[in-house]
Write an enzyme that holds these catalytic residues in place. Structure first.
Site, PDB file in Angstrom:
ATOM      1  N   LYS A  19       1.355  -0.940  -0.233  1.00 36.12           N
ATOM      2  CA  LYS A  19      -0.502   0.183   0.017  1.00 36.12           C
ATOM      3  C   LYS A  19       1.008   1.433  -0.064  1.00 36.12           C
ATOM      4  CE  LYS A  19      -2.956   1.054   3.277  1.00 36.12           C
ATOM      5  NZ  LYS A  19      -3.035   1.964   4.438  1.00 36.12           N
ATOM      6  N   SER A  20       1.849   0.987   0.849  1.00 35.38           N
ATOM      7  CA  SER A  20       3.128   2.925   0.815  1.00 35.38           C
ATOM      8  C   SER A  20       3.251   2.808  -0.250  1.00 35.38           C
ATOM      9  CB  SER A  20       3.565   2.587   2.242  1.00 35.38           C
ATOM     10  OG  SER A  20       3.201   2.194   3.486  1.00 35.38           O
ATOM     11  N   ARG A  24       3.065   6.518  -3.522  1.00 32.86           N
ATOM     12  CA  ARG A  24       4.082   6.626  -3.414  1.00 32.86           C
ATOM     13  C   ARG A  24       4.079   6.750  -5.199  1.00 32.86           C
ATOM     14  NH1 ARG A  24       4.513   5.247   1.354  1.00 32.86           N
ATOM     15  NH2 ARG A  24       5.677   6.736   2.954  1.00 32.86           N
ATOM     16  N   SER A 169       8.019   9.559  12.320  1.00 34.55           N
ATOM     17  CA  SER A 169       7.025   9.284  10.778  1.00 34.55           C
ATOM     18  C   SER A 169       6.811   9.601   9.677  1.00 34.55           C
ATOM     19  CB  SER A 169       5.352  10.426  11.501  1.00 34.55           C
ATOM     20  OG  SER A 169       4.589  10.074  10.803  1.00 34.55           O
ATOM     21  N   ASP A 321       2.837  -0.484  11.984  1.00 34.41           N
ATOM     22  CA  ASP A 321       0.856  -0.877  11.610  1.00 34.41           C
ATOM     23  C   ASP A 321       0.543  -2.584  12.293  1.00 34.41           C
ATOM     24  OD1 ASP A 321       0.360   1.178  10.126  1.00 34.41           O
ATOM     25  OD2 ASP A 321       1.313   0.804   8.888  1.00 34.41           O
ATOM     26  N   LYS A 348      -4.367   6.852  14.071  1.00 38.44           N
ATOM     27  CA  LYS A 348      -4.340   5.678  13.828  1.00 38.44           C
ATOM     28  C   LYS A 348      -5.925   5.462  13.076  1.00 38.44           C
ATOM     29  CE  LYS A 348      -0.117   4.959  12.806  1.00 38.44           C
ATOM     30  NZ  LYS A 348       0.949   5.329  12.082  1.00 38.44           N
TER      31      LYS A 348
HETATM   32  C1  S3P Z   1       2.753   5.265   6.359  1.00 41.27           C
HETATM   33  C2  S3P Z   1       3.540   5.576   7.550  1.00 41.27           C
HETATM   34  C3  S3P Z   1       3.317   4.492   8.776  1.00 41.27           C
HETATM   35  C4  S3P Z   1       1.727   3.931   9.044  1.00 41.27           C
HETATM   36  C5  S3P Z   1       0.983   4.273   7.575  1.00 41.27           C
HETATM   37  C6  S3P Z   1       1.466   3.922   6.669  1.00 41.27           C
HETATM   38  C7  S3P Z   1       3.184   5.550   5.099  1.00 41.27           C
HETATM   39  O1  S3P Z   1       2.047   5.897   9.314  1.00 41.27           O
HETATM   40  O2  S3P Z   1       1.261   3.866  10.280  1.00 41.27           O
HETATM   41  O3  S3P Z   1       0.134   2.776   7.454  1.00 41.27           O
HETATM   42  O4  S3P Z   1       2.599   4.763   3.797  1.00 41.27           O
HETATM   43  O5  S3P Z   1       4.030   6.183   5.015  1.00 41.27           O
HETATM   44  P1  S3P Z   1       3.316   7.621  10.213  1.00 41.27           P
HETATM   45  O6  S3P Z   1       4.094   7.670   9.473  1.00 41.27           O
HETATM   46  O7  S3P Z   1       2.452   7.861  10.231  1.00 41.27           O
HETATM   47  O8  S3P Z   1       3.472   6.894  11.320  1.00 41.27           O
END
Ligand code: S3P
Length: 435
Positions: A19-20, A24, A169, A321, A348
């Site tokens: 997902k991340s 991006r 973060s 997560d 979250k």
């Molecule tokens: C994410 C970063 C995390 C994570 C989120 C996805 C990302 O949050 O909890 O599910 O894709 O950068 P934080 O960076 O705010 O901790």
């Protein structure tokens, strides 16, 4: 939906795309000057929101279904400074990552104004964490009560800054890095400890000058991004649910394929190993230099006895997560499992300290909340009962896995929330379960 106790889980599985990395790839593709081809893009609610958002901003997006839950996407971007200014607000849906990353790009659109809004849960997610650095860079931002969506951004000519994140973060770090691309020099972002570095790797791939020294990243402004092709690995966080099932349902043996094992995402697997869980795979070594690719590995999981462990604050961002799953593992482990330094969990998709503690208590767990984490006393198993996902995908999936390993089964209310990150979750589980 009810999840009955399973005899064991066996078989092979490829989890959904990350997902991340999908978010991006779509965003950087939209910021690029040339077309970007994204293979294995996550076809789920959150990442659909990102495709819709970049389309509204003028990127051309073409999609084709490749396998279940995955898309082939071609994005033809607008370039760094040429995003359109839509009349209506941009709907980020439930996607916190989109809510925090996109303002970094929009801040560079001189004189143009954008509003980001989303669902009921997104309206509780703080945005002051991105407002502060972007205001320092020269953009104008406004939010409800100064910290909650809807968020309005007016772009400006941006100044390069040095910014220390108060809390690690990846979302906030990434936001500043995206804004930095159009600032008037080199920008540095520091964090108290490492968080996921997918943005840094992808920027390096796109030809940007970017360096990491300890917990500081410096990025030099750029004329353009050239990303070309991105191949998204399977999501380590989605894989973690199946890993957990394989560890706590006795007799299980699973092969989980093509999983992204970037060391900033494998904190959970480290914790599992410490607990004595058997997960074999080729991991990237922790603290590795900044790479421009995303490593993948197959994971071979076998059930066995677990020992309790303590998760230290600096491990938290590397497993953020997956911490609900650490709580679930703790129910099956011998001793007291402790998670500390994780107050971020309260911010979250739900307050995950409250939803994990209430949810697992309702299933018979001996678990207690702290302001910044929880303590679980393992009882060698879990009775079962009813758990409400409260709209949180990861709580829904945790409940389902708990059910398979419980004595009496678990009824998950609102299991459909899983589709936010893992559209085929229930079907994948059903294929692996033996009764
Ligand atoms: C994410 C970063 C995390 C994570 C989120 C996805 C990302 O949050 O909890 O599910 O894709 O950068 P934080 O960076 O705010 O901790």
């Amino acid at each position: 939906m009810r999840f009955e106790p399973a005899t064991r889980l066996t078989g092979t599985l490829v989890p959904p795309p990350d997902k991340s990395i999908s978010h991006r790839a779509a965003l950087l593709g939209a910021m690029s000057s040339y077309p970007t081809r994204i293979s294995n893009y996550l076809d789920a609610a959150d990442t659909r929101s990102t495709l819709a958002a970049v389309s509204k901003l003028g990127a051309l997006v073409q999609t084709r279904e490749s396998r279940d839950g995955a898309l082939e996407v071609i994005v033809r971007g607008t370039g760094l400074r040429e995003a359109l200014e839509p009349k209506e607000p941009i709907d980020v849906g439930n996607a916190g990552t989109l809510l925090r990353l996109l303002p970094g790009w929009l801040a560079a659109q001189r004189g143009r104004t954008y509003t980001l809004d989303g669902d009921e849960s997104i309206r509780r997610r703080p945005v002051d964490r991105v407002m502060v650095p972007l205001q320092q860079m020269g953009a104008t931002l406004q939010a409800r009560e100064g910290r909650l969506p809807p968020l309005t951004i007016t772009g400006a000519r941006l100044r390069a800054i040095s910014y220390e994140l108060p809390v690690a973060s990846a979302q906030v770090k990434s936001c500043v890095l995206l804004a930095a691309l159009t600032a008037d020099g080199a920008t540095t972002v520091g964090e108290p400890s490492a968080s996921r570095d997918h943005t840094e790797r992808m920027l390096r791939r796109a030809g940007v000058k970017i360096h990491r020294f300890g917990h500081h990243v410096t990025v030099v402004n750029a004329d353009e991004l050239v990303l070309e092709a991105v191949e998204v690995p399977a999501d380590a966080s989605s894989a973690a649910f199946m890993v957990t099932a394989g560890l706590i349902v006795p007799g299980s043996r699973l092969l989980i394929k093509d999983v992204g094992v970037n060391w900033t995402r494998t904190g959970f697997l480290e914790i599992v190993r410490r607990m004595g869980g058997i997960v074999l795979g080729e991991m990237e070594s922790a603290g590795s230099d900044l790479a421009s690719h995303e490593p993948v590995s197959d994971l071979d999981v076998a059930a066995g006895p677990l020992a309790a462990s303590t998760v230290e604050p600096e491990e938290v961002p590397l497993a953020i997560d997956e911490l609900p799953l650490v709580a679930l593992l703790g129910c099956f482990a011998e001793g007291e499992t402790v998670v500390r330094g994780a107050a971020e969990l309260r911010l979250k998709e739900s307050d995950r300290i409250a939803t994990v503690v209430d949810g697992l208590s309702g299933l018979g767990a001996d678990i207690e909340a702290m302001s910044d984490g929880f303590v679980v006393r393992g009882k060698g198993g879990l009775r079962g009962g009813v758990i409400d996902a409260g709209g949180d995908h990861r709580i829904a999936m945790m409940g389902a896995i708990a059910g398979l390993a419980s004595w009496e089964g678990v009824l998950v209310r609102g299991v459909e929330a899983a589709a936010i990150s893992y559209p085929g979750f229930v079907e994948d589980l059903q294929r692996l379960v033996r009764r």
